[in-house]
Write a protein that holds these residues in place. Structure first.
Motif, mmCIF file in Angstrom:
data_model
loop_
_atom_site.group_PDB
_atom_site.id
_atom_site.type_symbol
_atom_site.label_atom_id
_atom_site.label_comp_id
_atom_site.label_asym_id
_atom_site.label_seq_id
_atom_site.Cartn_x
_atom_site.Cartn_y
_atom_site.Cartn_z
ATOM 1 N N VAL A 1 0.839 -1.191 0.000
ATOM 2 C CA VAL A 1 0.000 0.000 0.000
ATOM 3 C C VAL A 1 0.880 1.250 0.000
ATOM 4 O O VAL A 1 1.982 1.256 0.542
ATOM 5 C CB VAL A 1 -0.934 -0.005 1.226
ATOM 6 C CG1 VAL A 1 -0.155 0.277 2.511
ATOM 7 C CG2 VAL A 1 -2.049 0.999 1.060
ATOM 8 N N GLY A 2 0.389 2.304 -0.618
ATOM 9 C CA GLY A 2 1.140 3.557 -0.669
ATOM 10 C C GLY A 2 2.139 3.632 -1.798
ATOM 11 O O GLY A 2 2.858 4.627 -1.919
ATOM 12 N N ALA A 3 2.208 2.593 -2.631
ATOM 13 C CA ALA A 3 3.129 2.623 -3.771
ATOM 14 C C ALA A 3 2.633 3.616 -4.819
ATOM 15 O O ALA A 3 1.431 3.831 -4.970
ATOM 16 C CB ALA A 3 3.251 1.233 -4.381
ATOM 17 N N ARG A 4 3.589 4.199 -5.554
ATOM 18 C CA ARG A 4 3.213 5.192 -6.563
ATOM 19 C C ARG A 4 3.099 4.594 -7.956
ATOM 20 O O ARG A 4 2.595 5.245 -8.860
ATOM 21 C CB ARG A 4 4.221 6.342 -6.544
ATOM 22 C CG ARG A 4 4.084 7.242 -5.330
ATOM 23 C CD ARG A 4 5.320 8.046 -5.041
ATOM 24 N NE ARG A 4 6.382 7.214 -4.486
ATOM 25 C CZ ARG A 4 7.530 7.690 -4.036
ATOM 26 N NH1 ARG A 4 7.757 8.983 -4.072
ATOM 27 N NH2 ARG A 4 8.448 6.874 -3.545
ATOM 28 N N LEU B 1 3.290 0.398 -10.205
ATOM 29 C CA LEU B 1 3.272 -1.055 -10.062
ATOM 30 C C LEU B 1 4.624 -1.588 -9.617
ATOM 31 O O LEU B 1 4.696 -2.482 -8.759
ATOM 32 C CB LEU B 1 2.864 -1.693 -11.391
ATOM 33 C CG LEU B 1 2.865 -3.227 -11.439
ATOM 34 C CD1 LEU B 1 1.910 -3.798 -10.396
ATOM 35 C CD2 LEU B 1 2.508 -3.725 -12.835
ATOM 36 N N ALA B 2 5.693 -1.047 -10.179
ATOM 37 C CA ALA B 2 7.025 -1.531 -9.820
ATOM 38 C C ALA B 2 7.306 -1.340 -8.333
ATOM 39 O O ALA B 2 7.852 -2.223 -7.661
ATOM 40 C CB ALA B 2 8.081 -0.811 -10.660
ATOM 41 N N GLU B 3 6.925 -0.185 -7.798
ATOM 42 C CA GLU B 3 7.154 0.078 -6.380
ATOM 43 C C GLU B 3 6.274 -0.820 -5.519
ATOM 44 O O GLU B 3 6.698 -1.285 -4.461
ATOM 45 C CB GLU B 3 6.876 1.548 -6.070
ATOM 46 C CG GLU B 3 7.268 1.950 -4.659
ATOM 47 C CD GLU B 3 7.125 3.439 -4.403
ATOM 48 O OE1 GLU B 3 7.807 3.959 -3.499
ATOM 49 O OE2 GLU B 3 6.323 4.093 -5.099
ATOM 50 N N LEU C 1 5.209 -3.894 -6.239
ATOM 51 C CA LEU C 1 5.822 -5.225 -6.234
ATOM 52 C C LEU C 1 7.105 -5.232 -5.429
ATOM 53 O O LEU C 1 7.416 -6.205 -4.723
ATOM 54 C CB LEU C 1 6.086 -5.670 -7.672
ATOM 55 C CG LEU C 1 4.857 -5.765 -8.588
ATOM 56 C CD1 LEU C 1 5.285 -6.148 -9.999
ATOM 57 C CD2 LEU C 1 3.843 -6.754 -8.038
ATOM 58 N N SER C 2 7.847 -4.134 -5.519
ATOM 59 C CA SER C 2 9.104 -4.033 -4.779
ATOM 60 C C SER C 2 8.872 -4.106 -3.272
ATOM 61 O O SER C 2 9.610 -4.782 -2.544
ATOM 62 C CB SER C 2 9.811 -2.731 -5.150
ATOM 63 O OG SER C 2 10.970 -2.540 -4.372
ATOM 64 N N LEU C 3 7.826 -3.405 -2.786
ATOM 65 C CA LEU C 3 7.519 -3.429 -1.358
ATOM 66 C C LEU C 3 7.144 -4.836 -0.891
ATOM 67 O O LEU C 3 7.531 -5.265 0.205
ATOM 68 C CB LEU C 3 6.376 -2.456 -1.066
ATOM 69 C CG LEU C 3 6.693 -0.963 -1.230
ATOM 70 C CD1 LEU C 3 5.415 -0.134 -1.135
ATOM 71 C CD2 LEU C 3 7.699 -0.502 -0.179
ATOM 72 N N GLN C 4 6.394 -5.554 -1.726
ATOM 73 C CA GLN C 4 5.994 -6.909 -1.347
ATOM 74 C C GLN C 4 7.177 -7.869 -1.352
ATOM 75 O O GLN C 4 7.298 -8.736 -0.488
ATOM 76 C CB GLN C 4 4.902 -7.397 -2.299
ATOM 77 C CG GLN C 4 3.615 -6.588 -2.194
ATOM 78 C CD GLN C 4 2.544 -7.062 -3.154
ATOM 79 O OE1 GLN C 4 2.176 -8.234 -3.160
ATOM 80 N NE2 GLN C 4 2.039 -6.149 -3.983
#
Length: 503
Positions: free
Chosen positions: A211-214, A216-218, A220-223
């Motif tokens: 949540v809070g990603a800006r 799709l790449a971010e 997936l990166s957080l997950q």
């Protein structure tokens, strides 16, 4: 060895007690007109001394609500600070001021970490501080916003960071992505962009992961980071999701420096992630937008700002009924109950009146600053943040933030949320007045709409044209605004126009 003794000391200090009445008054400020109507209905059911005044269309409580103010001399008269000294400011009101007409106690100007520390997370909706509030909030299928605000309420953050985080949560869409521009949010709140970025990192640590990603790449990166699978090869892979979509194994292996088998495993891991983590939660019901404030041109050429009387709750305190019932009350508990009902009813009437006055005061000051927009359009929208309005009307920034949340203003140029008028500033090249980010966005949109097929404007060319017009803007800012407007790049636009010409 000195002896141990007792002594009396008198110390003087200042403190602000957050009474239940003050807490509810703060909550009333940020409720929308629909939520406020529901809250008043619940109070009418609970309090026998409250009654609905259907006869008077513009009465709140026992006094006339502030109905209109003309921007100009009449606005200064109708919205003078003397009028507002009669009611306690929401940030500085003391418990005793909620019921009597006396002057509020003098308090030092509260900093950003002042009295609203624990109430920046107050939720809007149908659930209020009743006996079953906790049970109903647990049992209900909450929205993503409710889920995030629930985590905010237990986060160990400074008060100013909590306010920033609340603004970021408002910018999160149903899928869990942060759609607001971080720089615009920072300018609107009057904080540094570095602080907003740091608080965004806190939001991205909330549940659900991603949540809070800006983008799709971010997300997936957080997950992947939460699973401890964000190695350098995976980080590079996420920068070229277009190649992943095309399954271009040759380029991916060369780019990531691993073999095809590893690339297949990495793509398999990505497929197990959730690209839209917010959709696991219920969505908030769609409610019609009803303006809280109307703006129209006055007979003298100024702007007339008036409240929408249809959205103002019309409540009265039935003192005659109180007098009749109190005479027959013999039991102490009955007397205490009647006294509590009277105090609550008087407080609610005064709070509704204060809320209406505060909305009108803030809206009038916004119109005063943005009168050029109303006259000439979005190109003349001026840079504005919460601090400018707060200083102009002698209120706290957090109060202005609450007043502008979920409030809409109907103007000759359309219906806007009050927060729309708080825009970032872009410096001028010649030292003149700064330009509004929204106005520059509109100028970029018009440039691209009017470009010719044989001369597609690149981002660098747009920068040159804006610089010639006195706008000091960077290429990356132009690209960001263009993407926010969902306008393709110059290469894509050239290809699209070439295809259209061929057909």
């Amino acid at each position: 060895m000195a002896g141990v003794g007792q002594r009396l000391e008198i110390r003087q200090g200042q403190s602000l007690v957050m009474t239940p009445q003050l807490q509810q008054a703060i909550k009333l400020l940020q409720l929308s007109n629909v939520e406020l109507a529901e809250y008043c209905e619940s109070e009418l059911e609970k309090n026998p001394l409250l009654e609905r005044d259907d006869a008077a269309a513009a009465i709140i409580g026992e006094s006339d609500a502030p109905q209109a103010a003309t921007i100009g001399e009449r606005a200064d008269e109708a919205l003078s600070r003397d009028d507002f000294s009669k009611t306690a400011d929401m940030d500085e009101a003391a418990h005793d001021n909620m019921y009597d007409g006396g002057e509020p106690r003098k308090q030092a100007d509260p900093p950003l970490s002042g009295s609203l520390t624990d109430w920046t997370t107050v939720k809007s909706g149908n659930t209020y501080d009743g006996e079953d509030g906790l049970e109903s909030s647990i049992a209900a299928d909450g929205s993503l916003k409710d889920h995030l605000e629930g985590q905010l309420s237990i986060a160990a953050l400074l008060p100013e960071d909590r306010m920033i985080l609340l603004a970021l949560i408002d910018a999160v869409d149903e899928a869990g992505y942060m759609r607001g521009d971080l720089l615009d949010i920072a300018d609107r709140l009057g904080c540094e962009i570095e602080d907003a970025q740091a608080v965004l990192g806190v939001l991205q640590g909330f549940d659900p992961v991603g949540v809070g990603a800006r983008d799709l790449a971010e997300c997936l990166s957080l997950q992947l980071k939460a699973k401890d699978r964000l190695d350098p090869a995976m980080a590079v892979l996420l920068t070229r999701l277009d190649l992943v979509a095309r399954r271009d194994m040759a380029q991916l292996t060369a780019l990531c420096g691993v073999d095809a088998e590893d690339i297949s495993d990495m793509i398999g891991e990505i497929r197990q992630l959730n690209p839209k983590p917010g959709l696991a939660f219920g969505t908030e019901p769609v409610t019609p937008v009803v303006p809280d404030v109307f703006v129209r041109e006055g007979p003298d050429g100024g702007w007339l700002v008036e409240l929408n009387s249809d959205t103002l709750p019309r409540l009265l305190v039935n003192n005659q009924y109180y007098g009749t019932v109190s005479k027959t009350a013999r039991d102490k508990d009955c007397k205490n109950y009647l006294a509590d009902c009277l105090n609550t009813a008087n407080w609610l009437v005064k709070s509704l009146d204060q809320r209406a006055k505060t909305i009108l005061k803030v809206a009038s000051e916004i119109v005063r600053h943005q009168d050029a927009f109303l006259t000439h359009g979005v190109r003349h929208l001026r840079p504005l943040n919460l601090r400018i309005i707060a200083d102009a009307i002698s209120m706290h920034e957090s109060t202005v933030s609450r007043v502008t949340s979920n409030k809409y203003i109907a103007t000759p140029r359309g219906l806007f949320e009050l927060k729309y008028f708080f825009t970032a500033s872009i410096q001028s090249t010649d030292g003149a007045e700064s330009h509004s980010a929204e106005a520059v966005r509109d100028r970029i949109r018009e440039m691209i709409e009017n470009e010719e097929a044989r001369e597609i404007l690149s981002d660098d060319r747009i920068v040159s044209l804006l610089t010639a017009d006195g706008v000091n803007i960077a290429r990356r800012t132009v690209a960001k605004y263009r993407e926010a407007l969902r306008i393709p790049s110059s290469v894509e636009r050239r290809r699209l126009k070439a295809g259209a010409a061929a057909r």
